[in-house]
Enzyme design. Structure first.
Site, PDB file in Angstrom:
ATOM      1  N   GLN A 110       0.812  -1.218   0.000  1.00  0.00           N
ATOM      2  CA  GLN A 110       0.000   0.000   0.000  1.00  0.00           C
ATOM      3  C   GLN A 110       0.844   1.266   0.000  1.00  0.00           C
ATOM      4  O   GLN A 110       0.321   2.370  -0.147  1.00  0.00           O
ATOM      5  CB  GLN A 110      -0.936   0.004   1.203  1.00  0.00           C
ATOM      6  CG  GLN A 110      -0.243   0.140   2.544  1.00  0.00           C
ATOM      7  CD  GLN A 110      -1.197  -0.019   3.713  1.00  0.00           C
ATOM      8  OE1 GLN A 110      -1.565  -1.135   4.082  1.00  0.00           O
ATOM      9  NE2 GLN A 110      -1.603   1.108   4.291  1.00  0.00           N
ATOM     10  N   CYS A 131      -5.093   0.111   3.750  1.00  0.00           N
ATOM     11  CA  CYS A 131      -4.966  -1.294   4.138  1.00  0.00           C
ATOM     12  C   CYS A 131      -6.276  -2.056   4.012  1.00  0.00           C
ATOM     13  O   CYS A 131      -6.301  -3.219   3.603  1.00  0.00           O
ATOM     14  CB  CYS A 131      -4.427  -1.401   5.559  1.00  0.00           C
ATOM     15  SG  CYS A 131      -5.554  -0.730   6.804  1.00  0.00           S
ATOM     16  N   HIS A 154      -5.759  -0.988  11.699  1.00  0.00           N
ATOM     17  CA  HIS A 154      -5.120  -1.582  10.525  1.00  0.00           C
ATOM     18  C   HIS A 154      -5.834  -2.884  10.181  1.00  0.00           C
ATOM     19  O   HIS A 154      -6.152  -3.686  11.067  1.00  0.00           O
ATOM     20  CB  HIS A 154      -3.643  -1.854  10.813  1.00  0.00           C
ATOM     21  CG  HIS A 154      -2.858  -2.276   9.611  1.00  0.00           C
ATOM     22  ND1 HIS A 154      -2.786  -1.529   8.455  1.00  0.00           N
ATOM     23  CD2 HIS A 154      -2.103  -3.383   9.379  1.00  0.00           C
ATOM     24  CE1 HIS A 154      -2.017  -2.145   7.574  1.00  0.00           C
ATOM     25  NE2 HIS A 154      -1.600  -3.281   8.105  1.00  0.00           N
ATOM     26  N   ASN A 209       0.099  -9.242   5.287  1.00  0.00           N
ATOM     27  CA  ASN A 209       0.042  -7.790   5.419  1.00  0.00           C
ATOM     28  C   ASN A 209       0.135  -7.146   4.045  1.00  0.00           C
ATOM     29  O   ASN A 209       0.292  -7.833   3.027  1.00  0.00           O
ATOM     30  CB  ASN A 209       1.176  -7.309   6.331  1.00  0.00           C
ATOM     31  CG  ASN A 209       0.888  -5.974   6.986  1.00  0.00           C
ATOM     32  OD1 ASN A 209      -0.087  -5.310   6.666  1.00  0.00           O
ATOM     33  ND2 ASN A 209       1.744  -5.551   7.893  1.00  0.00           N
TER      34      ASN A 209
END
Length: 452
Positions: free
Chosen positions: A73, A79, A371, A393
């Protein structure tokens, strides 16, 4: 004298004798003197790092769902978009036999910004009868339009605009580096807010004026992100090196044919918020939190952590990854790709107790979901208890295990707040509770914090 002034006049300061006592206590502490020397050259986290915690942090999991390489990102707070699209792309990849694939995060972010701008101006119109220093008006103006979002906001965008492959709308500098663009956009929106309130005071037509404003904002977003495609060709080479091309797709037909999930009807957003004002077994929504004005509101179903983990494990056991939200600002080691309370001993290092109970940390704004990522695996003991979790992630492949992170069990319990689960894993009673009329929360409630 105002009442506030009377209260402030009752405040008590600290005396010279108090300071002398504090200094004497510090000087008598061998730990304080030693840590003063350590912290002269090291960070507070490095000083508290416990290498023994790494023994519990091996990347081996009893359930480990194969997924594609991580995304990035970059310098943006998208996110929630990246992680949600990472869930959807696995469906497309299986249908098309793909080894690598990404959906366009830029496309979804464009429409999110556009819809959030309209949502903000609609909120200003709706609140026009309130003074400018009203708490809700101040909240709307101060929050503005940022990168962050929530699961239901993502669903709104997919239902209205569909999705496209990354090749149909690539990243731009602005989509990957959003701070300056967001600053200009919010300056414009606050200017628009002032003008709309003036028009309403004078008896004018705020909706006609808003459409002119949104036309200008659309143009600015096209300059920053590029113009989103109305149709495109989908070209790809599958794992067997076979070429495919499908021409003339629209974003919505692409979603229907190559993803096809019914996100609104089949999935539910569950949370663990153990605060006194949010009893378990109830559904909640947050006022003035959203993006698509005509879309569905953000909804949460609050349940105990053991139930939340059980549902996640059931979905993982069936081979389906899980979108979730947590507070990644606590006990994290980015380079190692690790979130674990076992790897830091702040109390032992500094002789000070820092931790708060989970519900209290929410009430006092010490922690909140900030997040969103994807759970792709879990390591279970012989009784089915989670020992650690594998996380995909969206911070590039430069950290952890090629961008995959590990979360310790205690960390997960304390700092994970939300997950999205297929309704087939819920009981009929749970589904009924989740679908019940939601309790409304204030716009500034901790559960209104957006994932960035």
């Amino acid at each position: 004298m105002r009442k506030d002034d009377e209260v402030m006049n009752q405040f008590q300061g600290l005396t010279a004798d108090d300071l002398a006592g504090f200094e004497a206590k510090y000087m008598d502490s061998a730990l304080c003197r030693a840590m003063t020397n350590v912290l002269y050259k090291h960070s507070v986290k490095d000083a508290a790092f416990c290498h023994e915690g790494l023994a519990k942090s091996q990347y081996a999991f009893s359930i480990d769902i194969p997924t594609m390489p991580v995304t990035n990102q970059k310098a943006s707070g998208r996110c929630w978009i990246f992680s949600a699209l990472n869930v959807l792309r696995e469906v497309t990849a299986k249908k098309c036999n793909l080894e690598k694939f990404e959906l366009s995060q830029n496309y979804t972010a464009f429409w999110d910004k556009f819809e959030k701008a309209n949502y903000m101006l609609e909120s200003i119109i709706n609140l026009a009868d309130r003074p400018v220093d009203d708490r809700i008006v101040c909240h709307v103006l101060s929050e503005g339009v940022g990168d962050g979002g929530q699961w239901d906001m993502f669903v709104n965008l997919v239902e209205k605009y569909g999705v496209v492959p990354k090749s149909a709308m690539e990243e731009t500098y602005q989509s990957s580096n959003t701070r300056d663009m967001n600053g200009l956009l919010n300056s414009k929106l606050r200017q628009c807010a002032a003008a709309l309130r003036q028009t309403i005071r004078e008896g004018g037509d705020p909706q006609a004026q808003k459409k002119e404003m949104m036309s200008e904002i659309y143009g600015f977003l096209c300059m920053c992100f590029g113009k989103p495609p109305k149709s495109f060709d989908f070209e790809y080479v599958d794992k067997d090196k076979k070429y495919h091309v499908i021409r003339g797709l629209t974003p919505r037909t692409f979603y229907q044919e190559y993803v096809g999930l019914n996100l609104r009807e089949d999935y539910v957003s569950i949370i663990n918020s153990p605060t006194k004002d949010k009893p378990f077994g109830k559904s909640y929504t947050v006022d003035y939190l959203g993006n698509v004005a005509e879309g569905a509101p953000v909804r949460y179903y609050n349940i105990p952590m053991d139930t939340l983990k059980e549902l996640i494990i059931r979905q993982l056991s069936d081979g389906e990854i899980v979108w979730f939200g947590s507070d990644v600002g606590k006990y994290g080691e980015r380079d190692m790709g690790l979130w674990s309370t076992d790897c830091y001993d702040f109390e032992g290092t500094y002789g000070i107790h820092f931790d708060m109970e989970k519900g209290e940390s929410l009430d006092y704004r010490e922690s909140a979901m900030n997040h969103a990522m994807v759970i792709t695996g879990v390591d279970l003991d012989e009784k089915g208890k989670a020992l650690k979790w594998k996380i995909q992630n969206s911070w590039s492949d430069e950290h952890g295990e090629k961008g995959y992170y590990l979360m310790g069990a205690e960390w997960f319990d304390r700092f994970v707040y939300q997950a999205v689960i297929h309704k087939k894993y819920l009981t009929e009673a749970q589904i009924a509770e989740a679908n019940a009329e939601p309790i409304h929360l204030n716009p500034w409630d901790p559960m209104g914090t957006l994932a960035r």
